[in-house]
Scaffold this motif. Sequence first.
Motif, PDB file in Angstrom:
ATOM      1  N   LEU A  49       0.966  -1.168   0.048  1.00 36.64           N
ATOM      2  CA  LEU A  49      -0.012   0.395  -0.262  1.00 36.64           C
ATOM      3  C   LEU A  49       0.817   1.552   0.026  1.00 36.64           C
ATOM      4  CD1 LEU A  49      -2.818  -1.109   2.918  1.00 36.64           C
ATOM      5  CD2 LEU A  49      -2.715  -0.850   0.049  1.00 36.64           C
ATOM      6  N   LEU A  50       1.912   1.455   0.974  1.00 35.62           N
ATOM      7  CA  LEU A  50       3.004   2.180   0.513  1.00 35.62           C
ATOM      8  C   LEU A  50       3.957   2.601  -0.616  1.00 35.62           C
ATOM      9  CD1 LEU A  50       4.803   1.669   4.076  1.00 35.62           C
ATOM     10  CD2 LEU A  50       3.189   3.717   3.545  1.00 35.62           C
ATOM     11  N   ARG A  51       3.162   1.816  -1.885  1.00 31.63           N
ATOM     12  CA  ARG A  51       3.359   2.435  -3.483  1.00 31.63           C
ATOM     13  C   ARG A  51       2.792   2.946  -4.519  1.00 31.63           C
ATOM     14  NH1 ARG A  51       6.443  -2.621  -2.142  1.00 31.63           N
ATOM     15  NH2 ARG A  51       4.930  -4.123  -3.437  1.00 31.63           N
ATOM     16  N   ASP A  52       1.340   2.334  -3.620  1.00 36.86           N
ATOM     17  CA  ASP A  52       0.066   3.186  -4.004  1.00 36.86           C
ATOM     18  C   ASP A  52       0.167   5.118  -4.537  1.00 36.86           C
ATOM     19  OD1 ASP A  52      -2.686   5.137  -3.764  1.00 36.86           O
ATOM     20  OD2 ASP A  52      -2.818   3.035  -4.299  1.00 36.86           O
ATOM     21  N   GLY A  53       0.695   5.907  -4.230  1.00 33.68           N
ATOM     22  CA  GLY A  53       0.931   7.150  -5.236  1.00 33.68           C
ATOM     23  C   GLY A  53      -0.313   8.531  -4.455  1.00 33.68           C
ATOM     24  N   PRO A  54      -1.583   8.219  -4.540  1.00 30.26           N
ATOM     25  CA  PRO A  54      -1.926   8.454  -4.702  1.00 30.26           C
ATOM     26  C   PRO A  54      -2.440   8.644  -2.410  1.00 30.26           C
ATOM     27  CG  PRO A  54      -3.876   8.107  -6.368  1.00 30.26           C
ATOM     28  CD  PRO A  54      -2.020   7.556  -6.510  1.00 30.26           C
ATOM     29  N   LEU A  55      -1.984   7.531  -2.372  1.00 29.50           N
ATOM     30  CA  LEU A  55      -1.992   7.212  -0.889  1.00 29.50           C
ATOM     31  C   LEU A  55      -1.187   7.578  -0.203  1.00 29.50           C
ATOM     32  CD1 LEU A  55      -3.722   6.079   1.194  1.00 29.50           C
ATOM     33  CD2 LEU A  55      -2.694   3.495   1.443  1.00 29.50           C
ATOM     34  N   VAL A  56      -0.607   7.600  -0.489  1.00 30.82           N
ATOM     35  CA  VAL A  56       0.808   8.175  -0.342  1.00 30.82           C
ATOM     36  C   VAL A  56       1.173   9.799   0.121  1.00 30.82           C
ATOM     37  CG1 VAL A  56       3.513   8.165  -0.311  1.00 30.82           C
ATOM     38  CG2 VAL A  56       2.879   6.148   0.061  1.00 30.82           C
ATOM     39  N   GLN A  98      -8.896  11.366  -1.673  1.00 28.43           N
ATOM     40  CA  GLN A  98      -7.861  10.717  -2.385  1.00 28.43           C
ATOM     41  C   GLN A  98      -7.163   9.878  -1.693  1.00 28.43           C
ATOM     42  OE1 GLN A  98      -5.030  13.671  -4.862  1.00 28.43           O
ATOM     43  NE2 GLN A  98      -3.861  12.906  -2.806  1.00 28.43           N
ATOM     44  N   SER A  99      -6.623   9.726  -0.454  1.00 26.14           N
ATOM     45  CA  SER A  99      -5.940   8.357   0.168  1.00 26.14           C
ATOM     46  C   SER A  99      -7.086   6.973  -0.856  1.00 26.14           C
ATOM     47  CB  SER A  99      -6.489   8.896   1.088  1.00 26.14           C
ATOM     48  OG  SER A  99      -7.287   8.266   1.906  1.00 26.14           O
ATOM     49  N   THR A 100      -7.987   6.962  -0.439  1.00 29.78           N
ATOM     50  CA  THR A 100      -8.154   5.528  -1.293  1.00 29.78           C
ATOM     51  C   THR A 100      -8.616   5.636  -2.570  1.00 29.78           C
ATOM     52  OG1 THR A 100     -10.459   6.364  -0.169  1.00 29.78           O
ATOM     53  CG2 THR A 100      -9.659   4.967   1.267  1.00 29.78           C
ATOM     54  N   HIS A 105      -2.918   6.238 -13.209  1.00 27.03           N
ATOM     55  CA  HIS A 105      -3.618   5.712 -12.841  1.00 27.03           C
ATOM     56  C   HIS A 105      -5.334   5.791 -12.606  1.00 27.03           C
ATOM     57  CE1 HIS A 105      -3.150   8.526  -9.848  1.00 27.03           C
ATOM     58  NE2 HIS A 105      -4.038   8.187  -9.839  1.00 27.03           N
ATOM     59  N   HIS A 106      -6.214   4.992 -12.491  1.00 26.10           N
ATOM     60  CA  HIS A 106      -7.734   4.865 -13.017  1.00 26.10           C
ATOM     61  C   HIS A 106      -8.077   5.094 -11.339  1.00 26.10           C
ATOM     62  CE1 HIS A 106      -7.437   5.197 -17.076  1.00 26.10           C
ATOM     63  NE2 HIS A 106      -6.084   3.667 -17.456  1.00 26.10           N
ATOM     64  N   PRO A 107      -8.448   5.137 -10.907  1.00 23.46           N
ATOM     65  CA  PRO A 107      -9.383   5.196  -9.196  1.00 23.46           C
ATOM     66  C   PRO A 107      -9.899   3.634  -9.887  1.00 23.46           C
ATOM     67  CG  PRO A 107     -10.258   7.636 -10.167  1.00 23.46           C
ATOM     68  CD  PRO A 107      -9.102   6.539 -11.693  1.00 23.46           C
ATOM     69  N   VAL A 108     -10.088   3.276  -8.122  1.00 22.35           N
ATOM     70  CA  VAL A 108     -10.436   1.810  -8.422  1.00 22.35           C
ATOM     71  C   VAL A 108     -12.240   1.814  -8.110  1.00 22.35           C
ATOM     72  CG1 VAL A 108     -10.811  -0.334  -7.152  1.00 22.35           C
ATOM     73  CG2 VAL A 108      -8.589   0.779  -7.329  1.00 22.35           C
ATOM     74  N   PRO A 109     -12.825   1.262  -8.981  1.00 20.27           N
ATOM     75  CA  PRO A 109     -14.493   1.822  -8.361  1.00 20.27           C
ATOM     76  C   PRO A 109     -15.020   0.846  -7.887  1.00 20.27           C
ATOM     77  CG  PRO A 109     -14.458   0.461 -10.867  1.00 20.27           C
ATOM     78  CD  PRO A 109     -12.854   0.917 -10.710  1.00 20.27           C
ATOM     79  N   PRO A 110     -16.246   1.350  -6.821  1.00 16.84           N
ATOM     80  CA  PRO A 110     -16.962  -0.050  -6.161  1.00 16.84           C
ATOM     81  C   PRO A 110     -17.273  -1.379  -5.842  1.00 16.84           C
ATOM     82  CG  PRO A 110     -18.567   1.942  -6.741  1.00 16.84           C
ATOM     83  CD  PRO A 110     -17.048   2.010  -7.841  1.00 16.84           C
ATOM     84  N   ASP A 111     -16.984  -1.856  -7.661  1.00 11.02           N
ATOM     85  CA  ASP A 111     -16.310  -2.866  -7.678  1.00 11.02           C
ATOM     86  C   ASP A 111     -15.350  -3.765  -7.902  1.00 11.02           C
ATOM     87  OD1 ASP A 111     -15.106  -2.396 -10.180  1.00 11.02           O
ATOM     88  OD2 ASP A 111     -16.935  -3.234 -11.348  1.00 11.02           O
ATOM     89  N   GLY A 112     -14.020  -2.504  -7.533  1.00 10.32           N
ATOM     90  CA  GLY A 112     -12.734  -3.212  -6.821  1.00 10.32           C
ATOM     91  C   GLY A 112     -11.715  -3.788  -7.789  1.00 10.32           C
TER      92      GLY A 112
END
Length: 432
Positions: A231-238, A352-354, A421-428
Motif C-alpha cells: 500500500l505504501l507504493r500507492d501514489g495517491p495514498l502516500v 484521494q487517499s483511497t 492510474h485509474h480510480p478503483v470503482p466500487p466493484d474493485g
Amino acid sequence: MTIRHSARAPGAPPGPAPWGARGWALLFVLSGNMVLDAIEVSVVLVALPTIGTDLGMGLMTVQWLMSGFALGFAALLLLGPRVHARWGRRRAYLGAMLLFAVASVVGGLADGEGLLIATRVVKGFCAALTAPTGLAIISTTFREGPQQRRAVSVYSLFGAAGFTAGVLLSAALLESSWRWTFLFPAPVAVVLLLLGARLIPEDTGAGAPGPVPEGRPAEARPRPKIGAAALLRDGPLVRSALGAATLNGTYAGLLLLITFQIQRQLAWSPWQCALALLPACVPLAVAVPFAGRLVGRFGTAGLIALGALAPFLGHVLYLWRADAGAYWTGMLPVLLLVETGFVLSFAALNMQSTSTVRPADRALAVPLYQTGVQLGAVLTLPLVALLMTSYDSYRPAVALITAVGAAGLLTALTGLAPRHHHPVPPDGKART
C-alpha cells in the motif's frame, strides 16, 4: 409500502428503509463520541499555559498533553483491525469508551506530570479504536447509498464542530479549575457507553472470512488482500498521507505557538484566547456539509494543492510578523489562511487517499492514512516547543512550521502532474 414494492422494476434493489428513532439514536451516540474525541484535542490547547504554571511544567513537557494524545492515537490505529477481529467491533468500542472514562478521572485527579501525560496517551489509544469503529458501524448499519452518505455527513459534521466546542469549553472550565478539562469527559463517556450498550448492534460477519465454496471458478475468487508495504507504493495514498500530516502538523504547531503568544505575550485571558482561535476552527465546521459537493465540482488534486498553498502563505506572513504580537493584523489573517487550507482540502485528502485502493484493502489503507495524519502532530509539536524554549524569538519556530508547510505544498503539486492510474470503482475491478 406494498404498493411501492410492487411498482419497483424486477431485480431493482429495495429502497432504503426509514431510519426510525433507533437509527437516529445510534447515529447520535456514535457522533457524540466523535465530538468527544475532537474536544479532547482542543480542550487542552487553551488550558496549556495555565496547567504549565500550576504544575510547574515547562513548555517542552506540557506540550505532551497534546502530542501524547496524538501519539496514542497513531500507535494503535494499525492494530485496530486486529482488535476488532479478536473481540468484535461492539466489544472493542464499548471497552474503549470505558477505559476513556477511567483515564479521564485519573487525569483530572493526577498531581504528577508523568501520570497526567500517560492518561492522555491512553485516551489517544481509546480514540484510535472508537473513531474508526464508529465509521465501520455506520457502514454496516445504514444502507449503502444516500442513507449511508447522510449518516457519514452527520458523523463528520459532529467531529468538525467538536474542535470548536472544545476551545470554548476549555475557557469556561478554566474559570473553575483546569482539572475540569480532564474530568468533564468522564460522565459524558459513561452516558455514551450506556446508550451504546443498548443501541450498537451485535457484530455480524465479524472475524476472518470463511472458505471459498467448493467448485467456485478460480477467476471469481477474490484476490488476496495486500500488506502495508504494498500500500505504501500507492501514489495517491502516500501523497494524501504526507499532505494531511503536514497540514495537521503545522496546524497544531501554529495553534500551540499562538496560544502561548496570546496568553503570555499579550496577557489575554483564556476566554479572549479561545475567542481569538475561533477563526481557525469555525469555518471548517460550517463547510463540512458542502465538502463532497466541492470535490465533485473541482476534483481532489486542485483542491489539495490550493489547500496546501493557503496555509503556506499564512506561515510566510507570520514569519514576517512573528514577534510583532499583533492579533488583528498578524495572527488573525494567518489563522484564516490556515483554516482556508482545511476547508479546501480536508475532504479532498480523505477521498484521494483511497481513490486507487481496492475495497478489500481499504480496511488497512484508511488506518495507514490516519496514522500519517496523527504523526504530523507527534513530530511537529515537540520541535516547535523546543524552538520556542531555545530562542527569545518566535521566528525560529515559525520558520520550522513554514518549512513543513512548504514540504506539504511540494507534495500537493506533484499530484497535479498527469497520471496514468485509474480510480478503483466500487466493484474493485481496475479499468484499463
